[in-house]
Design a protein around this motif. Structure first.
Motif, PDB file in Angstrom:
ATOM      1  N   THR A 295       0.819  -1.203   0.000  1.00  0.00           N
ATOM      2  CA  THR A 295       0.000   0.000   0.000  1.00  0.00           C
ATOM      3  C   THR A 295       0.856   1.257   0.000  1.00  0.00           C
ATOM      4  O   THR A 295       0.546   2.241  -0.685  1.00  0.00           O
ATOM      5  CB  THR A 295      -0.924  -0.015   1.223  1.00  0.00           C
ATOM      6  OG1 THR A 295      -1.760  -1.165   1.132  1.00  0.00           O
ATOM      7  CG2 THR A 295      -1.790   1.223   1.275  1.00  0.00           C
TER       8      THR A 295
ATOM      9  N   GLU B 183      -7.012   1.152  -0.634  1.00  0.00           N
ATOM     10  CA  GLU B 183      -7.255   0.173   0.411  1.00  0.00           C
ATOM     11  C   GLU B 183      -8.294   0.747   1.368  1.00  0.00           C
ATOM     12  O   GLU B 183      -8.255   1.920   1.712  1.00  0.00           O
ATOM     13  CB  GLU B 183      -5.950  -0.063   1.171  1.00  0.00           C
ATOM     14  CG  GLU B 183      -6.026  -1.124   2.210  1.00  0.00           C
ATOM     15  CD  GLU B 183      -4.643  -1.348   2.816  1.00  0.00           C
ATOM     16  OE1 GLU B 183      -4.006  -2.332   2.444  1.00  0.00           O
ATOM     17  OE2 GLU B 183      -4.211  -0.539   3.646  1.00  0.00           O
TER      18      GLU B 183
ATOM     19  N   ASP C  14      -6.057  -1.599  -5.001  1.00  0.00           N
ATOM     20  CA  ASP C  14      -5.445  -2.051  -3.757  1.00  0.00           C
ATOM     21  C   ASP C  14      -6.499  -2.822  -2.974  1.00  0.00           C
ATOM     22  O   ASP C  14      -7.403  -2.232  -2.398  1.00  0.00           O
ATOM     23  CB  ASP C  14      -4.916  -0.845  -2.970  1.00  0.00           C
ATOM     24  CG  ASP C  14      -4.029  -1.272  -1.803  1.00  0.00           C
ATOM     25  OD1 ASP C  14      -3.945  -2.492  -1.537  1.00  0.00           O
ATOM     26  OD2 ASP C  14      -3.418  -0.390  -1.188  1.00  0.00           O
ATOM     27  N   GLU C  15      -6.395  -4.122  -2.991  1.00  0.00           N
ATOM     28  CA  GLU C  15      -7.347  -5.002  -2.294  1.00  0.00           C
ATOM     29  C   GLU C  15      -8.777  -4.697  -2.732  1.00  0.00           C
ATOM     30  O   GLU C  15      -9.656  -4.464  -1.903  1.00  0.00           O
ATOM     31  CB  GLU C  15      -7.255  -4.813  -0.773  1.00  0.00           C
ATOM     32  CG  GLU C  15      -5.844  -4.795  -0.218  1.00  0.00           C
ATOM     33  CD  GLU C  15      -5.370  -6.165   0.250  1.00  0.00           C
ATOM     34  OE1 GLU C  15      -6.049  -7.160  -0.063  1.00  0.00           O
ATOM     35  OE2 GLU C  15      -4.313  -6.220   0.880  1.00  0.00           O
TER      36      GLU C  15
HETATM   37 MG   LIG Z   1      -2.105  -2.698   2.195  1.00  0.00          MG
END
Ligand SMILES: [Mg+2]
Ligand SMILES: Nc1ncnc2c1ncn2[C@@H]1O[C@H](COP(=O)(O)OP(=O)(O)OP(=O)(O)O)[C@@H](O)[C@H]1O
Ligand SMILES: Nc1ncnc2c1ncn2[C@@H]1O[C@H](COP(=O)(O)OP(=O)(O)OP(=O)(O)O)[C@@H](O)[C@H]1O
Ligand SMILES: [Mg+2]
Lengths: 356, 327, 249, 306, 226
Positions: E41, E82, E152-153
């Motif tokens: 991240t 995220e 991100d995720e």
């Molecule tokens: Mg992360």
């Protein structure tokens, strides 16, 4: 060498009054030519606790002999009793709360301006002369405001069309003006010092109600009058001083003040000027260290006042003439013109309660 | 960078050194200034419990300051006039004894804090700031028009109240009284923040929902903090009134509440010594700048701005190199 | 069959026109992991909020250890033995990892009113907190500021705080969310052992974990339980596949 | 008390409310939208009034004075935002409080430095002065009617801006998550400078408009600031509609409280004391109103957040 | 198009990145992998200029270190952060419109991709379910019509069936638009299906990068733990 401590308001919204008192005072000191008067000036920010601490400072560290300068009654109430209890002299150039004129009077406390009720009483007396029969009165809801209405009623003989206490610091008076309009009054008396008075007068003028207005000098004084503008024209106000009082001291004062500071003097400047002259006259006779002699010299009030005749009553408050003035325009400048005497040789109502 | 522990030790010592020096140099006013700083610091230490640990930004702490002040004013006023104080059917004698006055001040402000807190804690954030301000304004306007005790003019007490075994009129002795009270309050504060209560309160500021799910009531934690906080500020109010021998509605004003917050922010929010550093700095600035020019407020503003912009976490944060809690 | 530790009876909750939970009755028995799965927005978090007392149901009751707790506050339910983890971590970010765990220990002790004594010197609290951190593998980070933890570590701490309460039942909202593959595996192993201590009501979208752990699965769709059963039953259920699982499994 | 008088007082209350809204509008924008506690809002109000007084004095034109007020305050706002506020978005709220408090000191005393310690002259232009007669026979100042008009226009404009324009959406998004708005391609710094300048400009405009019927003096901004905060908190932060309703409520409460409370107390007290007690209570009325509203609805009447 | 070399970054006193290398070519999908807390991240935040960093950071030859965050976005970098980070107080529709830029992705095409967002158009984002918020975050990034999409995720907390849809959508995106994608996800199986290349970070450093096909189970076992 005498040391004078001046605690006055030099910053914030109320600074104009303090600056005028200071300037008037210092003008007199300068004119006296004496170099043994050391004036220590401090800004109280119009906060009572700061004023108290400044008084402590002047008494403890500066070791002053005489205190002066306070503009506001609540600050005076905070400072004066303690200061005179410690044996210092206090000369008030502006505030005159009733508590210090009556039971709370003190041999070392002298008021050179007026007792708070005086100008309102004069307004009441003038209203009688002017033939007002049914007046609407208003003032802010705090001790000085309550005193003002009491003072007015003490002398006014007609009826009250209404009596209102407004909020301290209020800026909008539409509701009050509507009440005035509906009340059937033939005139209005108001005490609204500072910005409150400016707001009221502007709004009153714009409302078209048009009844005659009477008030104490505070809302019509030199410093403030330009901001009120046309709305003030023709309004009658009561004052113990005016720039057109005809005596040599006053003429010289107005001229020299204007020359020194580049503006017309105000009521407060005259009070500062008189305070300094009273002090100087007493210093000529005795030193503050000789408290009894100095006090006697102050009581004699042997100085020439901008107001003409000046003397103290038994409670060390002035007995003086209070004039009715009318706001006029001289060229571009708004100012006041004396139109008569409202009260001759007037003393305050509390002297009898004073035991000293 | 200096460890916060050193600051916690050095600041009170410095505050003690100033009046001692002034005593030797025979500058009694400096002692008065130090006393003023001490009392304002005490008030801010009180606020810092609610604000720094509990995250309760109260813009109404002047209520407690004023109540403490009026507790002193009214009791001493009645003692001074030899008139009894009547509350409904009950009558009390006035008193000029500091310990009694303090007790009354603490109890009255704690009760007020309980009431105001219970109502105000329904809200949070800016709403909390404003509702506490509202209570402050109510007290202020009430005091202004309460003519029995002088209204806007306030109440003057001619002689400072007494403390057994001391002559409180001597500046250094009165300072000593205030200083000891401040140290006790600081000790209380330090103890609180390390205690179980402090931990829970600290968490209640950051994540109330988490505190709930471990079975604790965040509201009650905060209310408790508010009450302790109000009581200390009330005590400071009583001392402040005694310092000036005068009380007036300005003790209830929102400017005063704001000033207390500002003292804390200058010093460092949530820092043990934050309020003390802030109060000393503010009083010193007020004193020194005031002598420089008529327009000294401008420079005061510039200095304060400098502190915010360049000292994250207040002066203590600047010294320790760490930012304080996020409030 | 044993008495359920935790049960809901006909819970209903609507937001305006939307019915988030519709007549939901589920239970959790000793020693089991009961997984709640369902599409996004099916009402799982809403259900948990009602079980834990963060939301008041419009109708229905929640029962904990045989006692009706519907009218109780969140903290009263926690005291009665219910521990919850949040879908989005709710931790005191400015404090250390240990402080967060200590808060749990303090909650378990039930008395936050002690104004004196250093909490960090209180051996009982500290031991309890450290034991929980140790179990999730955060013991080494006890002194770290929580804000400095990675997302995954925060999830672990979230579970650790619940552990300190030594609860009678766990309610976990997506404990695997944000955990990496390895983290999920570790957490799965961990939860597997945890069920002996107290049963777990588990909301989770990680099907590997759910299938590995769950004794029973309930499927929530549009606020209604459309199926309850074992892993195999649920996997085979065409309605569940259509609404939730897709081709997976 | 006649029905006409009561009607007039209700009108006064509404008018005062609209005036309050005018003063609060800029604050809502900055405070609600940017999440910034701007204590210096009152100072910007003062800057507007002083600029207007100076320009009106020099040119004699009221309209020019209004333009000057708007421009001067907006400029001051933009400078303040770029020099000070910009560095404080990420800082704790209390740092913003201290910084904007410092700004009050600088603005107030700075103004006194430049303009002196005495109030300035600013008056209603001739074409707006004097009363007009409304239906029902109420003589009502034209200028106050004009104020109502401007207040309504500002309310509508602000509502449209924040709720309907993309700029408004971006501004509100920025309040939720400044970092993300920037990361998605919006020049948030410029946007915020713009908003701050707009809010400041509105404050300045209010200062000039209201200054014409009040006293233009140093410190005129502080009481306004408190009132403006009361208004937007009652209405619910971030809600223009809330601020508007809040302003009307406060205006009515204050006006009618000031008139009727003393009358009420006269029913069972002697007149002097009744007036005093009544007006004491009246001065607390809006604060009582605010605490009642907040105890009832902890995030104001139209507050979005719980 | 994106080139990252020897990137370092810190949070206050603690260093988080010690030298990350990573390249994404035009139209390529790159998976960024690593255990929890290893700096994935942080790398993304540095690329988007949300946090300051040092080293080489260029997009099509332009030095990103010279640009503020919003300029990077306008160069065509779309971020799905995220933790979703939707604009809580805005409605779904407003979330999508707030940062939209003209291009193929419009309100229609995004709601076609995620019908649920269409159904909830007037609802405040804060009251959406977790999965709905995730869809919103993706939709919001698409509405900026990026050329490099960073996820991100992005499938965190989504139902399997939706996750499949999203993976399918990503695959479609790649085929139809040739958009470059940088992916962080915990599901290696799915990453492997859509990505061309993989970059693995460990303790803030790139420890492995290469074609997805070269990523052996031993390597993932060693660096990712499965
Ligand atoms: Mg992360
Ligand atoms: N306060 C609220 N107001 C209005 N609608 C709400 C509110 N809270 C939740 N909802 C709606 O209720 C539905 C259920 O939400 P919930 O958060 O329970 O879903 P979920 O099953 O947990 O989903 P996910 O798996 O995506 O987290 C959603 O459609 C959501 O938008
Ligand atoms: N705001 C922050 N302040 C201080 N340290 C941070 C912050 N955010 C992350 N870190 C630290 O930086 C390191 C890298 O974190 P990062 O979030 O980039 O990891 P990640 O690879 O994305 O992990 P995950 O898979 O858990 O999301 C971690 O050790 C974390 O503790
Ligand atoms: Mg959920």
């Amino acid at each position: 060498e005498v040391k004078v401590g001046m605690i006055t308001t030099l910053s914030g919204g109320g600074a104009g009054l303090g600056i005028d008192v200071r300037d008037g005072f210092m003008l007199a000191v300068k004119q006296s030519g004496r170099d043994d008067i050391d004036v220590v000036i401090e800004d109280d920010q119009q906060k009572p606790d700061i004023a108290v601490q400044l008084a402590d400072k002047m008494i403890q560290s500066e070791k002053v002999d005489v205190l002066t300068g306070i503009i506001w009654s609540n600050l005076a109430m905070a400072v004066v009793p303690a200061a005179v209890a410690q044996g210092k002299f206090y000369l008030s150039p502006n505030a005159g709360p009733s508590a210090l004129a009556g039971a709370g009077c003190h041999p070392n406390y002298f008021n050179v301006a007026w007792q708070n009720d005086n100008l309102h009483e004069a307004a009441g007396a003038y209203a009688n002369t002017a033939g007002h029969k049914n007046t609407f009165i208003l003032a802010p809801n705090y001790p000085a405001g309550q005193d003002a209405l009491t003072g007015f009623k003490r002398f006014f003989k007609g009826d009250l069309a209404g009596e209102i206490y407004t909020q301290l610091g209020q800026t909008d008076y539409a509701a009050e003006i509507a009440q005035i309009r509906a009340s059937g009054a033939d005139s209005v008396f108001f005490f609204l010092p500072g910005g409150m008075g400016i707001s009221f007068l502007k709004q009153y003028a714009d409302s078209g109600v048009g009844l005659p207005v009477v008030g104490p000098a505070f809302s019509f004084d030199q410093g403030i009058l330009q901001a009120v503008g046309d709305a003030a024209l023709g309004v009658v106000n009561t004052s113990q001083w005016s720039k057109d009082i005809d005596n040599p001291t006053n003429k010289a004062f107005v001229e020299t003040f204007q020359a020194e500071y580049g503006r017309l003097p105000s009521l407060y400047a005259s009070q500062g000027f008189d305070t300094a002259n009273l002090l100087i006259s007493a210093l000529d006779k005795a030193a503050p260290s000789d408290a009894d002699a100095f006090r006697a010299a102050l009581e004699a009030a042997d100085f020439s006042s901008t107001r003409g005749a000046f003397r103290f009553g038994p409670n060390h408050h002035p007995i003086q003439t209070i004039y009715a003035r009318e706001v006029i325009k001289e060229g571009d400048v708004f100012t006041n013109k004396i139109i008569g005497v409202a009260l001759e040789d007037h003393a305050d109502a509390y002297a009898a309660e004073c035991k000293m | 960078m200096i460890g916060e522990r050193w600051i916690n030790l050095a600041v009170p010592l410095a505050l003690l050194a100033v009046p001692l020096y002034a005593l030797m140099a025979d500058e009694p006013f400096t002692i008065t200034l130090a006393t003023r700083a001490t009392i304002l610091a005490l008030a801010a230490v009180g606020l810092n419990i609610a604000l720094g640990i509990g995250g309760l930004v109260s813009l109404g702490h002047a209520v407690f300051f004023g109540l403490g002040g009026y507790a002193m004013g009214i009791l001493a006023f009645h003692a001074q006039n030899y008139s009894p104080l009547e509350i409904g059917p009950l009558t009390f004698a006035g008193t000029k004894s500091m310990p009694v006055i303090w007790l009354v001040a603490v109890i009255v402000s704690a009760m007020a804090a309980l009431l105001i807190g219970a109502l105000s804690l329904r809200t949070s954030g800016v709403y909390f700031i404003m509702i506490t301000l509202a209570f402050g304004q109510m007290f202020y306007y009430f005091a202004i028009s309460w003519s029995a005790y002088g209204g806007e003019d306030g109440l003057s007490i001619y002689v400072r109240n007494g403390f057994p075994g001391l002559n409180t009129l001597v500046p250094i002795q009165f300072f000593a009284v205030c200083f000891v009270v401040l140290c006790l309050a600081l000790a209380l504060n330090a103890m609180l923040r390390a205690s179980p209560f402090g931990l829970a309160l600290n968490a209640a500021r950051q994540v109330p929902q988490r505190v709930e799910t471990v079975g604790l009531n965040p509201m009650r934690l905060k209310l408790m903090a508010f009450v302790i906080s109000g009581a200390i500020t009330g005590l400071a109010g009583a001392l402040f009134a005694d310092l000036n021998r005068f009380v007036s509605p300005s003790m209830f004003s929102w400017q005063l509440s704001g000033e207390l917050i500002i003292l804390i922010v200058i010093g460092g929010v949530g820092r043990l010594m934050g309020p003390v550093v802030g109060a000393c700095l503010f009083v010193a600035l007020e004193h020194w700048l005031g002598g420089l020019t008529d327009f000294w407020h401008v420079w005061l503003g510039v200095v304060l701005l400098g502190i915010v912009l360049f000292a994250r976490g207040g002066v203590v944060g600047l010294l320790t190199g760490k930012a304080g809690p996020h409030v | 069959m044993s008495e359920p530790i935790l049960a809901t009876h006909a819970l209903c909750k609507s937001f305006g026109a939307l019915t988030a939970t519709d007549d939901v009755s589920i239970d959790l028995r000793a020693g089991e992991i009961h997984a709640i799965i369902g599409p996004n927005g099916a009402g799982k978090s809403t259900l948990i909020a009602q079980i834990c007392g963060a939301l008041a149901p419009d109708a229905g009751t929640v029962e904990l250890l045989g006692r009706d707790v519907t009218g109780l506050s969140t903290q009263a339910r926690a005291q009665a033995g219910l521990a919850r983890t949040f879908q989005i971590s709710a931790l005191a970010m400015e404090d250390t990892v240990l402080d967060n765990a200590l808060l749990g220990a303090l909650g378990a002790a039930g008395n936050p009113w002690r104004l004196w004594g250093r909490v960090s010197r209180d051996a009982a609290l500290r031991d309890r907190a450290m034991a929980a951190l140790d179990r999730v593998g955060l013991a080494d980070h006890a002194g770290t500021r929580t804000a400095d933890l990675s997302h995954g570590q925060r999830r672990q701490l979230e579970v650790a705080v619940a552990l300190t309460l030594a609860p009678r039942a766990f309610v976990m909202d997506e404990p695997m969310a944000g955990l990496g593959a390895e983290g999920s595996r570790v957490m799965t192993g961990f939860l597997d052992g945890l069920r002996q201590e107290a049963p777990i009501l588990l909301v989770e979208h990680d099907m590997d974990a759910v299938f590995a752990l769950a004794d029973r699965i309930s499927v929530l769709v549009y606020g209604q339980v459309i199926a309850t059963g074992t892993v195999d039953e649920i996997r085979a259920d065409p309605a569940v596949r259509a609404a939730y699982l897709g081709e997976e499994a | 008390m006649s029905l006409v008088l009561i009607a007039e007082q209700v009108l006064n209350g509404l008018q005062f409310g609209v005036m309050l809204f005018l003063m609060a509008a800029g604050l809502t924008l900055i405070f609600g939208v940017m999440g910034l506690i701007n204590l210096a809002h009152g100072s910007l109000y003062m800057v507007g009034a002083f600029a207007a007084a100076a320009v009106a004095g020099a040119t004699g034109s009221f309209l020019l004075a209004l333009v000057a007020a708007l421009a001067a305050a907006a400029l001051a706002g933009a400078i303040v935002e770029m020099v000070v506020i910009r560095r404080l978005y990420a800082a704790p709220h209390l740092d913003q409080v201290l910084a904007t408090f410092a700004l009050i000191l600088i603005f107030s005393e700075g103004t006194r430095w430049v303009f002196g310690s005495f109030p300035l002259y600013l008056d209603i232009p001739d074409w707006l002065s004097g009363p007009v007669t409304l239906p029902g026979g109420i003589a009502y100042p034209l200028y106050r009617l004009a104020l109502i008009g401007v207040g309504l226009a500002v309310a509508a404009g602000l509502w449209w801006l924040t709720a309907r324009t993309r700029l408004g959406i971006q501004i509100r998004a920025g309040e939720n998550d400044r970092e993300m708005v920037a990361a998605l391609g919006v020049d948030i710094s410029r946007l915020y400078t713009l908003v701050f300048a707009l809010g400041a400009g509105l404050a300045g405009l209010a200062g000039a408009l209201v200054g014409a019927i009040q006293s233009v003096q140093v410190g005129m901004g502080e009481p306004v600031l408190i009132l403006a905060f009361v208004v937007i908190v009652i209405g619910g932060i971030g809600s223009i509609k809330g601020a508007f309703i809040g302003a009307l409520l406060v205006g009515l409460t204050d006006t009618l409280g000031g008139i009727f409370l003393p009358e009420l107390f006269k029913l069972f007290m002697e007149p002097g004391a009744a007036t005093q007690t009544g007006s004491a209570l009246a001065s607390m009325a809006i604060y009582i109103l605010m605490s009642l509203v907040l105890v009832w609805r902890p995030s104001g009447l139209f507050g979005a957040r719980a | 198009m994106l080139e990252v070399r020897d990137l370092t970054a810190r949070y206050g006193a603690s260093q988080a990145l010690f030298g990350v290398d990573l390249t994404v070519a035009e139209g390529q999908a790159v998976a960024l992998m690593g255990r929890n807390g290893m700096g994935k991240t942080t790398t993304v935040k540095a690329i988007c200029r949300i946090i300051p960093s040092q080293g080489t950071l260029t997009l099509e030859g332009k030095d990103l270190h010279r640009l503020p965050s919003f300029r990077v976005a306008r160069l065509g970098v779309g971020l799905v952060p995220e933790g979703r980070r939707c604009f809580r107080d805005l409605t779904v529709r407003e979330n999508l419109l707030a940062t939209a830029r003209p291009g193929d992705w419009t309100l229609q095409s995004v709601t076609a991709l995620f019908p649920r967002l269409g159904e909830r158009a007037g609802q405040r984002a804060a009251s959406l379910s977790g999965g709905e918020q995730q869809m919103l975050a993706i939709g919001r990034a698409l509405m900026t019509n990026p050329r490099l999409l960073i996820l991100d995720e992005a499938t965190e907390g989504l139902a399997p069936i939706i996750r499949q849809e999203i993976w399918a959508a990503i695959a479609r995106l790649r085929q139809e638009t040739g958009m470059a994608i940088l992916l962080i996800d915990k599901s290696i199986r799915e990453l492997a299906q859509v990505s061309d290349r993989a970059v693995i970070v460990e303790r803030g450093q790139t420890v492995w990068q290469g074609a997805m096909s070269d990523l052996t189970p031993e390597i993932t076992e060693r660096f990712v733990g499965v």
